[in-house]
Write an enzyme that holds these catalytic residues in place. Structure first.
Site, PDB file in Angstrom:
ATOM      1  NE  ARG A   1       7.066  -0.031  10.341  1.00  0.00           N
ATOM      2  CZ  ARG A   1       5.863  -0.025   9.780  1.00  0.00           C
ATOM      3  NH1 ARG A   1       5.694   0.557   8.612  1.00  0.00           N
ATOM      4  NH2 ARG A   1       4.858  -0.589  10.372  1.00  0.00           N
TER       5      ARG A   1
ATOM      6  NE  ARG B   1       7.627  -3.017   5.690  1.00  0.00           N
ATOM      7  CZ  ARG B   1       6.347  -2.710   5.878  1.00  0.00           C
ATOM      8  NH1 ARG B   1       5.544  -2.559   4.841  1.00  0.00           N
ATOM      9  NH2 ARG B   1       5.874  -2.568   7.079  1.00  0.00           N
TER      10      ARG B   1
ATOM     11  NE  ARG C   1       2.427  -4.026  11.944  1.00  0.00           N
ATOM     12  CZ  ARG C   1       3.359  -3.745  11.028  1.00  0.00           C
ATOM     13  NH1 ARG C   1       4.553  -4.299  11.102  1.00  0.00           N
ATOM     14  NH2 ARG C   1       3.101  -2.905  10.062  1.00  0.00           N
TER      15      ARG C   1
ATOM     16  CE  LYS D   1      -2.072  -0.205   3.971  1.00  0.00           C
ATOM     17  NZ  LYS D   1      -1.504  -1.348   4.672  1.00  0.00           N
TER      18      LYS D   1
ATOM     19  NE  ARG E   1      -3.858  -0.400  10.960  1.00  0.00           N
ATOM     20  CZ  ARG E   1      -2.765   0.217  10.479  1.00  0.00           C
ATOM     21  NH1 ARG E   1      -2.854   1.201   9.646  1.00  0.00           N
ATOM     22  NH2 ARG E   1      -1.570  -0.172  10.862  1.00  0.00           N
TER      23      ARG E   1
HETATM   24  P1  AMP Z   1       1.506   1.112   9.634  1.00  0.00           P
HETATM   25  O1  AMP Z   1       2.722   1.904   9.272  1.00  0.00           O
HETATM   26  O2  AMP Z   1       0.281   1.594   8.921  1.00  0.00           O
HETATM   27  O3  AMP Z   1       1.695  -0.371   9.501  1.00  0.00           O
HETATM   28  O4  AMP Z   1       1.214   1.398  11.186  1.00  0.00           O
HETATM   29  C1  AMP Z   1       2.147   1.029  12.176  1.00  0.00           C
HETATM   30  C2  AMP Z   1       1.460   0.997  13.537  1.00  0.00           C
HETATM   31  O5  AMP Z   1       0.933   2.298  13.842  1.00  0.00           O
HETATM   32  C3  AMP Z   1       0.276   0.062  13.653  1.00  0.00           C
HETATM   33  O6  AMP Z   1       0.677  -1.265  13.966  1.00  0.00           O
HETATM   34  C4  AMP Z   1      -0.524   0.711  14.779  1.00  0.00           C
HETATM   35  O7  AMP Z   1       0.080   0.452  16.030  1.00  0.00           O
HETATM   36  C5  AMP Z   1      -0.327   2.194  14.494  1.00  0.00           C
HETATM   37  N1  AMP Z   1      -1.366   2.741  13.598  1.00  0.00           N
HETATM   38  C6  AMP Z   1      -1.172   3.256  12.342  1.00  0.00           C
HETATM   39  N2  AMP Z   1      -2.317   3.689  11.817  1.00  0.00           N
HETATM   40  C7  AMP Z   1      -3.275   3.437  12.743  1.00  0.00           C
HETATM   41  C8  AMP Z   1      -4.698   3.646  12.786  1.00  0.00           C
HETATM   42  N3  AMP Z   1      -5.360   4.184  11.744  1.00  0.00           N
HETATM   43  N4  AMP Z   1      -5.347   3.267  13.914  1.00  0.00           N
HETATM   44  C9  AMP Z   1      -4.704   2.727  14.971  1.00  0.00           C
HETATM   45  N5  AMP Z   1      -3.375   2.494  15.004  1.00  0.00           N
HETATM   46  C10 AMP Z   1      -2.659   2.855  13.892  1.00  0.00           C
END
Ligand code: AMP
Length: 214
Positions: free
Chosen positions: A162, A128, A173, A14, A89
């Site tokens: 990360r 990654r 996740r 994405k 989310r």
């Molecule tokens: P991502 O980079 O989108 O994979 O997000 C990394 C982490 O940030 C996730 O595992 C959540 O802990 C937090 N996070 C990111 N976006 C959201 C969201 N819209 N709602 C809740 N937690 C989020």
């Protein structure tokens, strides 16, 4: 201006697609994960609230996320397309977004869901690499940088893995993703806005599929 949502499990590509499309269309790429990582880096109040949830791969509370997203949208000085990446989310976040857009006579145009099998994701994410400076993504096996540790796009020696990309955290996740995705899918399908993008394909192919939908 059009508002798109990119929905999908972590590691489905994405972010890579959203960044490229945003660049080409001069759209805003609004990634809540990126905003949260910036907040942690800056040690802001939001960062302090979010850090523990993120380290464990759990979801940050809806109120924190909605405040962050609305703050970021409020920073915009002119109207342009927005690609939401990793947001919403939860249904509460989706409702919050709809309400906010509705106040401005606006609405989400389409939600594009990237679909991909879990095993493929764990393999992808384990390799990654991300540039700390510009956010570009690489992969040890599938998309290696030309020089180890160095970003091809901005030249910074800043590639890192990360913390939440560790396989055990990724599985957690994914579990959370599956629990949360179904109600969101139902929410946007009920509005006739959900489109599936098969994401087990080369980056270029996925890009063409997205283009056909946008
Ligand atoms: P991502 O980079 O989108 O994979 O997000 C990394 C982490 O940030 C996730 O595992 C959540 O802990 C937090 N996070 C990111 N976006 C959201 C969201 N819209 N709602 C809740 N937690 C989020």
């Amino acid at each position: 201006m059009a508002k798109w949502i990119f929905l999908g499990p972590p590691g489905a590509g994405k972010g890579t697609q959203a960044r490229r499309l945003a660049r080409e269309r001069s759209a805003l790429h609004l990634s809540t994960g990126d905003l949260l990582r910036d907040a942690i880096e800056a040690d802001s109040e939001v960062g302090q609230q979010a850090k523990a949830y993120m380290d464990e791969g759990g979801l940050v509370p809806d109120g924190v996320i909605l405040d962050l997203v609305f703050w970021r949208l409020g920073q915009e000085t002119e109207s342009r397309d927005v690609i939401f990446d990793g947001f919403p989310r939860t249904v509460a976040q989706a409702e919050g977004l709809d309400e906010r857009l509705g106040q401005a006579g606006d609405a989400v145009k389409k939600t594009l869901e990237f679909t991909l099998a879990d095993e493929v994701i764990v393999r992808r994410i384990a390799g990654r690499l991300i540039c700390k400076k510009c956010g570009a993504n690489f992969h040890r096996d599938f998309l290696p940088p030309k020089r180890e540790g160095v970003c091809d796009q901005c030249g910074a020696e800043a590639l890192y893995q990360r913390k939440d990309d560790h396989p055990d955290v990724v599985r957690h996740r994914l579990e959370i993703y599956h629990q949360q995705a179904q109600p969101l899918r139902d929410y946007y399908a009920a509005q006739g806005k959900l489109v599936e993008i098969a994401a087990d394909a080369p980056v270029e192919t996925i890009y063409e599929r997205l283009h056909a939908e946008l």
